[in-house]
Design an enzyme around this catalytic site. Structure first.
Site, PDB file in Angstrom:
ATOM      1  N   LYS A 189      42.084  51.769  39.708  1.00 42.91           N
ATOM      2  CA  LYS A 189      41.139  50.935  40.459  1.00 42.91           C
ATOM      3  C   LYS A 189      41.221  49.446  40.111  1.00 42.91           C
ATOM      4  CE  LYS A 189      37.715  54.524  41.452  1.00 42.91           C
ATOM      5  NZ  LYS A 189      36.277  54.851  41.466  1.00 42.91           N
ATOM      6  N   GLU A 199      34.352  41.010  49.543  1.00 42.66           N
ATOM      7  CA  GLU A 199      33.310  40.553  48.615  1.00 42.66           C
ATOM      8  C   GLU A 199      32.892  41.673  47.666  1.00 42.66           C
ATOM      9  OE1 GLU A 199      28.660  39.111  48.924  1.00 42.66           O
ATOM     10  OE2 GLU A 199      30.004  38.654  50.588  1.00 42.66           O
TER      11      GLU A 199
END
Length: 273
Positions: free
Chosen positions: A66, A78
């Site tokens: 990740k 964002e």
């Protein structure tokens, strides 16, 4: 033309994401499929560009990629910037867009059980990747976030990140019961309980009716949740977090509403509940 999606991770055999997504495609008669691929850390870059070259429309990213996938992406949303991690990639006109639906998926699942705007204090146990995504997604709702972590340094880093973003947060010593007693919601984000082991501290003092969440969903009820239920708490496991991070990924990729109940049914059937 068939759209191809996937999830990459190491290990990956246990992933229920293909069941959930493929059930959704079937429910809506979509020409799409979802596969899982085991990708070792040393093969990550090759896998990312390979999926793009093969014409995949997007893919999910799980442990341990990740954060390490970030350098291979062209743009971050964002949500991904805020979390500092990506669990969803979309191929848009040849560009790889990194997104994060872990936090928003958790919030969406939590909103089925409580009004977040009315929540004053949330205790988060742990400060790892999952806790980070959850805390950053919860911070805008205005609750005081109380972090407890076995490694204080990591907890302090997360508190600082929340404060920098305008949220309210502090760290308390691991297992301090008086803070549990003040909580409207307690969220367990560590791996403790995966092997059905007992939690290392008591929930004594927690108020009956408090919402207690464990992001683990297999076993369905961890010893932590079992103890909380015995003390009169409302308990929720992590299955709906898995569901809604998948739902949010679907909607990010396809820009359309996902068939939530069909995806939920597939997950519940797989876990025989």
């Amino acid at each position: 033309m068939v759209k191809h999606f996937a999830v990459i991770g190491d290990p990956i055999a246990h992933s229920l994401s293909p069941l959930m997504h493929n059930a959704g495609y079937k429910a809506l008669n979509l020409a799409a499929d979802y596969q899982k691929f085991q990708v070792s850390p040393e093969d990550l870059q090759e896998a990312v560009f390979g999926l793009k070259a093969l014409g995949f429309s997007g893919w999910n990213v799980t442990v341990p990629h990740k954060e390490t996938i970030l350098p291979f992406l062209d743009e971050l949303t964002e949500e991904a910037v805020r979390a500092g991690a990506v669990n969803t990639v979309k191929v848009d006109k040849g560009r790889l867009i990194g997104h994060n639906t872990d936090g928003s998926g958790f919030v969406r699942s939590l909103q089925e059980h409580m009004e977040l705007d009315e929540c004053k204090q949330i205790v988060i146990l742990g400060a790892g990747g999952a806790a980070k995504g959850i805390a950053m997604a919860l911070a805008p709702f205005g609750a005081q976030l109380c972090l407890m972590n076995r490694t204080p340094e990591r907890g302090a880093e997360l508190v600082e990140k929340i404060l920098e973003g305008g949220g309210q947060a502090r760290q308390e010593p691991w297992g301090r019961g008086e803070w549990l007693a003040q909580a409207d919601c307690v969220i367990q984000t560590t791996s403790i309980g995966l092997k059905k082991e007992e939690y290392p501290f008591s929930l004594a003092g927690i108020r009956p009716g408090t919402l207690v969440v464990d992001i683990i969903f297999n076993p369905w009820e961890t010893p932590f949740l079992h103890s909380a239920k015995a003390m009169g708490c409302k308990t929720v496991n992590g299955i709906d977090m898995l569901l809604y991070q998948g739902v949010n990924a679907w909607e990010f990729w396809l820009e359309d509403k996902a068939p939530v109940e069909s995806m939920r049914k597939a997950l519940y059937q797989a876990l025989a509940v």
